[in-house]
Design an enzyme around this catalytic site. Structure first.
Site, mmCIF file in Angstrom:
data_model
loop_
_atom_site.group_PDB
_atom_site.id
_atom_site.type_symbol
_atom_site.label_atom_id
_atom_site.label_comp_id
_atom_site.label_asym_id
_atom_site.label_seq_id
_atom_site.Cartn_x
_atom_site.Cartn_y
_atom_site.Cartn_z
ATOM 1 N N ASN A 1 -7.581 -9.192 -1.384
ATOM 2 C CA ASN A 1 -6.947 -8.956 -0.078
ATOM 3 C C ASN A 1 -7.830 -9.453 1.061
ATOM 4 O O ASN A 1 -7.324 -10.040 2.024
ATOM 5 C CB ASN A 1 -6.586 -7.476 0.102
ATOM 6 C CG ASN A 1 -5.270 -7.129 -0.572
ATOM 7 O OD1 ASN A 1 -4.213 -7.543 -0.109
ATOM 8 N ND2 ASN A 1 -5.339 -6.404 -1.670
ATOM 9 N N MET B 1 -12.300 1.890 -2.399
ATOM 10 C CA MET B 1 -11.927 2.936 -3.353
ATOM 11 C C MET B 1 -12.603 4.278 -3.056
ATOM 12 O O MET B 1 -13.076 4.943 -3.961
ATOM 13 C CB MET B 1 -12.217 2.463 -4.777
ATOM 14 C CG MET B 1 -11.364 1.293 -5.181
ATOM 15 S SD MET B 1 -9.583 1.650 -4.972
ATOM 16 C CE MET B 1 -8.872 0.154 -5.638
ATOM 17 N N LEU C 1 -11.825 8.687 2.876
ATOM 18 C CA LEU C 1 -12.598 8.908 4.099
ATOM 19 C C LEU C 1 -12.293 10.298 4.644
ATOM 20 O O LEU C 1 -11.147 10.747 4.619
ATOM 21 C CB LEU C 1 -12.244 7.829 5.124
ATOM 22 C CG LEU C 1 -12.646 6.421 4.663
ATOM 23 C CD1 LEU C 1 -11.936 5.351 5.478
ATOM 24 C CD2 LEU C 1 -14.164 6.228 4.734
ATOM 25 N N HIS D 1 -1.726 -0.067 -0.243
ATOM 26 C CA HIS D 1 -1.632 0.706 -1.486
ATOM 27 C C HIS D 1 -0.579 0.059 -2.390
ATOM 28 O O HIS D 1 0.494 -0.318 -1.915
ATOM 29 C CB HIS D 1 -1.256 2.161 -1.162
ATOM 30 C CG HIS D 1 -1.193 3.013 -2.378
ATOM 31 N ND1 HIS D 1 -2.320 3.520 -2.997
ATOM 32 C CD2 HIS D 1 -0.139 3.409 -3.131
ATOM 33 C CE1 HIS D 1 -1.966 4.205 -4.070
ATOM 34 N NE2 HIS D 1 -0.635 4.161 -4.170
HETATM 35 C C1 GAR Z 1 -5.177 -3.783 -4.507
HETATM 36 O O1 GAR Z 1 -4.110 -3.845 -5.422
HETATM 37 C C2 GAR Z 1 -5.005 -2.618 -3.556
HETATM 38 O O2 GAR Z 1 -3.669 -2.400 -3.202
HETATM 39 C C3 GAR Z 1 -5.518 -1.480 -4.412
HETATM 40 O O3 GAR Z 1 -6.644 -2.022 -5.054
HETATM 41 C C4 GAR Z 1 -6.484 -3.423 -5.215
HETATM 42 C C5 GAR Z 1 -7.676 -4.123 -4.616
HETATM 43 O O4 GAR Z 1 -7.650 -5.492 -4.923
HETATM 44 N N1 GAR Z 1 -5.856 -0.351 -3.609
HETATM 45 C C6 GAR Z 1 -5.730 0.898 -4.029
HETATM 46 O O5 GAR Z 1 -5.350 1.186 -5.141
HETATM 47 C C7 GAR Z 1 -6.120 1.949 -3.010
HETATM 48 N N2 GAR Z 1 -5.873 3.257 -3.533
HETATM 49 P P1 GAR Z 1 -8.567 -6.534 -4.154
HETATM 50 O O6 GAR Z 1 -10.005 -5.997 -4.230
HETATM 51 O O7 GAR Z 1 -8.426 -7.786 -4.940
HETATM 52 O O8 GAR Z 1 -8.073 -6.641 -2.755
#
Ligand code: GAR
Length: 201
Positions: A14, A90, A93, A109
């Site tokens: 992201n 992860m 906060l 999310h």
């Molecule tokens: C993504 O799928 C995001 O939506 C999820 O972790 C991944 C991170 O990917 N977030 C959560 O689950 C938050 N609870 P990335 O490091 O490649 O962006």
């Protein structure tokens, strides 16, 4: 330009999509700093590739959550960050941090909230038997994955899906939705009215 502080714990795909959108001029914002809570996060390598200021605020170096969050806040303020962007960050906060940046923290999310908050959202969707899932970009409040929704994108869940296959399909949508939501913020088009986010023209 709105200054972004991007917080990431891992892979950083992201972060990559946001940095690309900034680089191409599609998103008129500045990435002031990338912060990881884990020294080994690939997000830090990506930040270096994009020549972005990056720091590790290693949770393990702090005795308490409060001291950790104070260090995070210091870095963000040092870089004059206006909007905190959680991109695969992860950690939960505390209200202390959420109030410091009230209505100025976004999260993405991998489910259609309020369904499947918390960890392993894709696996939760498959186990539940949901036929649709997706991603949600929202403002962060004191709860877990409970803040006002900005944008959502749906994707189908197939019978033969594994959590990884579904995660990959959702991720494609995340990479569109997150830069788009940040762009709306940067253009001053998001109005928070209680639980509701209004998108103005
Ligand atoms: C993504 O799928 C995001 O939506 C999820 O972790 C991944 C991170 O990917 N977030 C959560 O689950 C938050 N609870 P990335 O490091 O490649 O962006």
């Amino acid at each position: 330009k709105v200054v972004l502080g991007i917080l990431a714990s891992g892979r950083g795909s992201n972060l990559h999509s946001i940095a690309k959108a900034v680089q191409s001029g599609q998103l008129a914002a500045k990435i002031g700093v990338v912060i990881s809570d884990k020294p080994a996060a690939n997000a830090l390598n990506l930040a270096a590739d994009f020549q972005l200021p990056a720091v590790c605020v290693d949770r393990k170096q702090y005795r308490t959550q409060l001291e950790f969050e104070q260090a995070l806040a210091n870095e963000l303020q040092l870089h004059q960050v206006k909007l905190v962007v959680l991109a695969g960050f992860m950690r939960i906060l505390s209200p202390y941090f959420v109030h410091l940046f009230a209505n100025r923290i976004m999260n993405i999310h991998p489910s259609l909230l309020p369904a499947f908050p918390g960890k392993n959202a894709q696996e939760q969707a498959i186990r539940y038997g949901a036929k649709l899932s997706g991603c949600t970009v929202h403002f962060v409040d004191e709860g877990m994955d409970s803040g006002p929704v900005i944008l959502q994108q749906a994707v189908p869940v197939f019978a033969e899906d594994t959590p990884d296959k579904l995660a990959e399909r959702i991720l494609q949508q995340e990479h569109q939705a997150y830069p788009q939501a940040i762009k709306l913020y940067a253009e001053g088009k998001l109005q928070i009215d209680g639980r509701l986010v209004k998108i103005t023209e």
